[in-house]
Motif scaffolding. Structure first.
Motif, PDB file in Angstrom:
ATOM      1  N   VAL A  48     -17.320  50.360  64.041  1.00  0.00           N
ATOM      2  CA  VAL A  48     -17.252  50.020  62.585  1.00  0.00           C
ATOM      3  C   VAL A  48     -16.489  51.250  61.807  1.00  0.00           C
ATOM      4  O   VAL A  48     -16.510  52.403  62.351  1.00  0.00           O
ATOM      5  CB  VAL A  48     -18.515  50.274  62.035  1.00  0.00           C
ATOM      6  CG1 VAL A  48     -18.492  50.371  60.579  1.00  0.00           C
ATOM      7  CG2 VAL A  48     -19.418  49.060  62.417  1.00  0.00           C
ATOM      8  N   SER A  50     -15.513  53.430  58.622  1.00  0.00           N
ATOM      9  CA  SER A  50     -16.266  53.815  57.636  1.00  0.00           C
ATOM     10  C   SER A  50     -15.385  55.028  56.999  1.00  0.00           C
ATOM     11  O   SER A  50     -15.634  56.158  57.495  1.00  0.00           O
ATOM     12  CB  SER A  50     -17.530  54.379  57.853  1.00  0.00           C
ATOM     13  OG  SER A  50     -18.297  54.840  56.548  1.00  0.00           O
ATOM     14  N   ARG A 131     -24.629  52.107  57.771  1.00  0.00           N
ATOM     15  CA  ARG A 131     -23.045  51.426  57.505  1.00  0.00           C
ATOM     16  C   ARG A 131     -23.126  50.636  58.905  1.00  0.00           C
ATOM     17  O   ARG A 131     -22.361  49.529  58.664  1.00  0.00           O
ATOM     18  CB  ARG A 131     -21.859  52.312  57.321  1.00  0.00           C
ATOM     19  CG  ARG A 131     -20.665  51.696  57.321  1.00  0.00           C
ATOM     20  CD  ARG A 131     -20.412  50.792  56.015  1.00  0.00           C
ATOM     21  NE  ARG A 131     -19.350  50.115  56.122  1.00  0.00           N
ATOM     22  CZ  ARG A 131     -18.188  50.869  55.386  1.00  0.00           C
ATOM     23  NH1 ARG A 131     -18.233  51.927  54.808  1.00  0.00           N
ATOM     24  NH2 ARG A 131     -17.228  49.855  55.543  1.00  0.00           N
ATOM     25  N   ASP A 135     -22.975  46.536  59.194  1.00  0.00           N
ATOM     26  CA  ASP A 135     -21.616  46.053  59.325  1.00  0.00           C
ATOM     27  C   ASP A 135     -21.720  45.298  60.844  1.00  0.00           C
ATOM     28  O   ASP A 135     -20.795  44.268  60.958  1.00  0.00           O
ATOM     29  CB  ASP A 135     -20.841  46.884  59.408  1.00  0.00           C
ATOM     30  CG  ASP A 135     -20.051  47.581  58.324  1.00  0.00           C
ATOM     31  OD1 ASP A 135     -20.537  47.209  57.172  1.00  0.00           O
ATOM     32  OD2 ASP A 135     -18.862  48.035  58.301  1.00  0.00           O
TER      33      ASP A 135
END
Length: 323
Positions: A48, A50, A131, A135
């Protein structure tokens, strides 16, 4: 080099649905099974982005405890020292290798509660964990995941039931030199403090707002207005304090003196301590290098399991998962 010890703070969070009513909770689920399934996929599918950070989730198949290893790519270029001749050199890595900072996440068997231990100053914090979980769709039925700090059961409703705030006190300290943090703020007080901290990173900053009990210039009406305005400001600022406690190390103290609802004619005064009422634990763990980045996974999991068991009763009460 002989191993030394370092204090680590274990934080507890409840995985929740941010869009659900304030006191509702997700049905408990088998997070360990879901995380193992996600981390069995190729790295791109459990990676992911971020902001400027790249987060990669993993599990260690040799560890039976339900866990997640969340890794964040390091931005610095580590140096090596030769203790024989004292020379310094860059750490050379293969093209497909990268150094990371790791946070160990332990999933408790009740209440969707997790315990976290950061492997170093720059390891992923709660927002990064949230997050990543969101995700990779760790909970496909929840659109907006939230990690709520677990606080003592009686404490979490204090601010909600306060009828006035008489005094608010906040103290923030300089951060470690190698972990600058941008303090996000949603309140006027938070914005002012974050700006002061940014402009004065080497200072301790203390903010005190108080409605004086005795004042020749304040009528009862003005005093009541001050209490109400400070209550409104504190409720908004509390969200900033929670975020700062999760994602920085600068909040030394944050408390309020509140007038609480009471069944009799006069309200009770009570202290709300935004720092001490959060359920945390301190561990002493060994690390093998002076920068504190290296923590053995087995050590981290053992510590997380132990402190989770020691705090189980209060944790269960806080998330309404009583024995």
């Amino acid at each position: 080099m002989a191993a030394r010890n370092r204090d680590r703070i274990v934080h507890f969070y409840e995985i929740a649905d941010a869009d659900a009513p304030a006191h509702s909770r997700l049905p408990h689920r088998d997070w360990a099974q879901r995380i193992r399934a996600l981390c069995s996929q190729p790295p791109p599918q459990r990676t992911v982005r971020s902001g400027d950070d790249i987060l990669i989730g993993a599990v260690d198949s040799h560890q039976t405890a339900p866990h997640l290893l969340l890794a964040k790519g390091r931005q610095d270029v580590p140096q090596l020292i030769d203790h024989v001749d004292g020379t310094l050199s860059h750490l050379q890595l293969a093209a497909d290798k990268e150094l990371v900072d790791v946070t160990t996440v332990y999933f408790l068997p009740f209440g969707n509660v997790i315990a976290t231990m950061a492997g170093g100053i720059s390891a992923p914090r709660s927002q990064a964990i949230r997050r990543w979980l969101e995700d990779v769709r760790a909970a496909p039925d929840v659109r907006n995941l939230e990690l709520r700090p677990v606080v003592n059961a009686r404490s979490r409703e204090k601010l909600q039931h306060a009828v006035a705030i008489e005094r608010l006190n906040v103290r923030i300290a300089p951060e470690p030199y190698d972990s600058p943090t941008a303090l996000r703020a949603s309140s006027d007080l938070g914005t002012a403090l974050s700006r002061l901290h940014e402009d004065n990173p080497d200072m301790v900053i203390t903010l005190t707002l108080e409605v004086p009990k005795k004042s020749r210039t304040l009528t009862p009406r003005r005093r009541a207005r001050g209490h109400n305005r400070l209550l409104d400001s504190t409720r908004v600022f509390a969200n900033d304090v929670e975020d700062w406690l999760d994602n920085s190390d600068i909040v030394d103290a944050a408390s309020a003196r509140a007038r609480m609802e009471a069944w009799h004619s006069e309200a009770d005064d009570e202290k709300i301590d935004f720092v001490s009422e959060r359920i945390t634990a301190k561990c002493v763990v060994p690390f093998s290098s002076s920068n504190g980045h290296a923590i053995d996974l087995q050590v981290a999991l053992n510590k997380l399991e132990r402190v989770s068991h020691e705090h189980e009763r209060v944790l269960r009460a806080a998330v309404s998962a009583d024995l």
